[in-house]
Scaffold this active site. Structure first.
Site, PDB file in Angstrom:
ATOM      1  N   ARG A  21       0.849  -1.201   0.000  1.00 36.21           N
ATOM      2  CA  ARG A  21       0.000   0.000   0.000  1.00 36.21           C
ATOM      3  C   ARG A  21       0.883   1.248   0.000  1.00 36.21           C
ATOM      4  NH1 ARG A  21      -5.605  -1.387   3.278  1.00 36.21           N
ATOM      5  NH2 ARG A  21      -6.536  -2.349   1.451  1.00 36.21           N
ATOM      6  N   GLN A  36      -1.110   2.282  -6.113  1.00 37.15           N
ATOM      7  CA  GLN A  36      -2.543   2.449  -5.887  1.00 37.15           C
ATOM      8  C   GLN A  36      -3.390   1.863  -7.012  1.00 37.15           C
ATOM      9  OE1 GLN A  36      -3.120   6.626  -5.073  1.00 37.15           O
ATOM     10  NE2 GLN A  36      -2.946   6.324  -2.872  1.00 37.15           N
ATOM     11  N   ASP A  78      -3.839  -1.930  -6.572  1.00 37.43           N
ATOM     12  CA  ASP A  78      -4.288  -2.378  -5.252  1.00 37.43           C
ATOM     13  C   ASP A  78      -5.693  -2.984  -5.319  1.00 37.43           C
ATOM     14  OD1 ASP A  78      -4.838  -2.794  -2.606  1.00 37.43           O
ATOM     15  OD2 ASP A  78      -4.391  -0.748  -1.949  1.00 37.43           O
ATOM     16  N   SER A 123      -7.935  -2.866  -2.075  1.00 34.47           N
ATOM     17  CA  SER A 123      -8.690  -1.628  -1.875  1.00 34.47           C
ATOM     18  C   SER A 123      -9.898  -1.562  -2.803  1.00 34.47           C
ATOM     19  CB  SER A 123      -7.786  -0.413  -2.089  1.00 34.47           C
ATOM     20  OG  SER A 123      -6.839  -0.308  -1.047  1.00 34.47           O
ATOM     21  N   TYR A 171      -2.286  -0.895   7.901  1.00 36.19           N
ATOM     22  CA  TYR A 171      -3.327  -1.687   8.561  1.00 36.19           C
ATOM     23  C   TYR A 171      -3.294  -1.455  10.071  1.00 36.19           C
ATOM     24  CZ  TYR A 171      -3.608  -4.328   4.178  1.00 36.19           C
ATOM     25  OH  TYR A 171      -3.758  -4.693   2.858  1.00 36.19           O
TER      26      TYR A 171
END
Length: 374
Positions: free
Chosen positions: A122, A127, A130, A133, A229
């Protein structure tokens, strides 16, 4: 270079790894894409759309497995199917390597270069790759709709000739991607929303969506991992956390739980006494049910009723919006392939942080620092 796409046959799985749109982009870049017949049907992408994009519709599943240089899937193929891959083939899918050490050993033995879509770091540069997500956002959205559907109340405030109905009160546990999307959706539906997360860093994001952030004094302890996280708390801080959650659960019509710890069972945030203190007719949607659940009364794949409270352990929420989930996953996959492929071939450049952390096995060796440190 043949890129293969399988029909997902795992129960409750309706997504497909590549959409016709991304298939055409890859073909325009000089790759052959072989698609198993019917691979996209459950996501409303018929074979005809793949043919129009230039893909080859394979004779059967085994043809895709045996011919693919790179196999693209959502779920990991089973052992017998992995054995049908070419030696040195590349597999890209959700692997969950920390939870499946036997799978990692098999991938090493078969000399498969395996990249885990769940292991993409992450960081800002990753991005667009990902998938966690992307899928979490869908899960958060769908969880709010499920809660609204199961609740026997209005969500927004209603002013009627018969009187005014107050808005439903909701609590979201965990303010990661799924939690934030659940908050946003509940707010759009008119509910009053509170949210709890052990990471104080997310308070601003929660409040920007119009929700109230529930604060618990946990001291100066770092509550966030390098990957963003939430960390697991010690027992004393878990007790403080549970006390706060208990008080807010009691007055909530809807509770949505999203808390996960990478490589570990989901933490129990809602205990049986908490459920017992909730009002009859309240609804809990436990997004973490596939990992054991955040509520100790959750039964994965079922709706159970305890003390008048509905507790929902949904199956594969992203797959319930399979068309858009497939589109997003396919774009994540395309971005990762653009990083991996150089001059039409895979280039495992482990100087690149994304490839280093995403690659689980390569040439019979474990590559992932996460596994090596574990």
């Amino acid at each position: 270079m043949i890129l293969g796409v399988l029909e997902e046959i795992t129960e409750h799985e309706r997504r497909v790894a590549l959409t016709p749109e991304i298939t055409q982009k890859l073909i325009d870049e000089g790759f052959d894409v072989w698609v198993e017949p019917g691979a996209g049907m459950k996501s409303n992408f018929p074979d005809e759309h793949y043919k129009e994009s230039g893909a080859t519709i394979a004779g059967n599943r085994d043809d895709v497995l045996s011919k693919s240089d790179i196999l693209l899937t959502i779920q990991t193929p089973d052992e017998e199917e992995l054995k049908k891959l070419k030696k040195g083939a590349v597999l890209i899918c959700f692997l969950w390597a920390l939870q499946h050490p036997d799978l990692v050993e098999l991938l090493k033995e078969l000399e498969i270069s395996a990249l885990g879509m769940d292991a993409v770091p992450r960081i800002s540069r990753a991005q667009n790759m990902d998938a966690l997500s992307s899928m979490s956002s869908i899960a958060g959205y769908k969880s709010a709709l499920i809660a609204a559907n199961e609740l026997d109340k209005y969500l927004p405030m209603m002013m009627t000739a018969a009187g005014t109905i107050p808005p439903a009160k909701s609590l979201v546990l965990g303010a990661g991607v799924a939690g934030l999307q659940a908050i946003a959706t509940l707010r759009r539906l008119g509910a009053v929303v509170e949210a709890f997360d052990i990471r104080p860093e997310v308070k601003e994001q929660v409040e920007s969506l119009g929700a109230k952030f529930v604060e618990v004094e946990l001291g100066d302890e770092d509550t966030q991992t390098e990957g963003g996280y939430a960390k697991e708390l010690d027992e004393k801080k878990q007790d403080l956390q549970r006390q706060a959650i208990h008080e807010h659960c009691k007055k909530s019509d809807i509770v949505i739980t999203t808390a996960l710890i990478p490589g570990r069972p989901a933490p129990v945030l809602i205990t049986e006494p908490m459920v017992k203190d909730m009002s009859p007719g309240s609804v809990i949607v436990d997004i973490a049910s596939e990992n054991g659940g955040n509520c100790e009364l959750t039964e994965h794949g079922k709706i159970v009723e305890q003390y008048g409270v509905k507790i929902i352990g949904p199956n594969n929420l992203p797959s319930q919006l399979s068309l858009h989930a497939s589109k997003l996953y396919s774009k994540n996959m395309y971005a990762l392939l653009n990083l991996l492929l150089e001059d039409g071939k895979p280039n495992f450049n482990f100087e690149d942080e994304i490839l280093l952390k995403t690659t689980i096995t390569h040439q019979g060796e474990v590559i992932s620092p996460m596994l090596k440190s574990g």
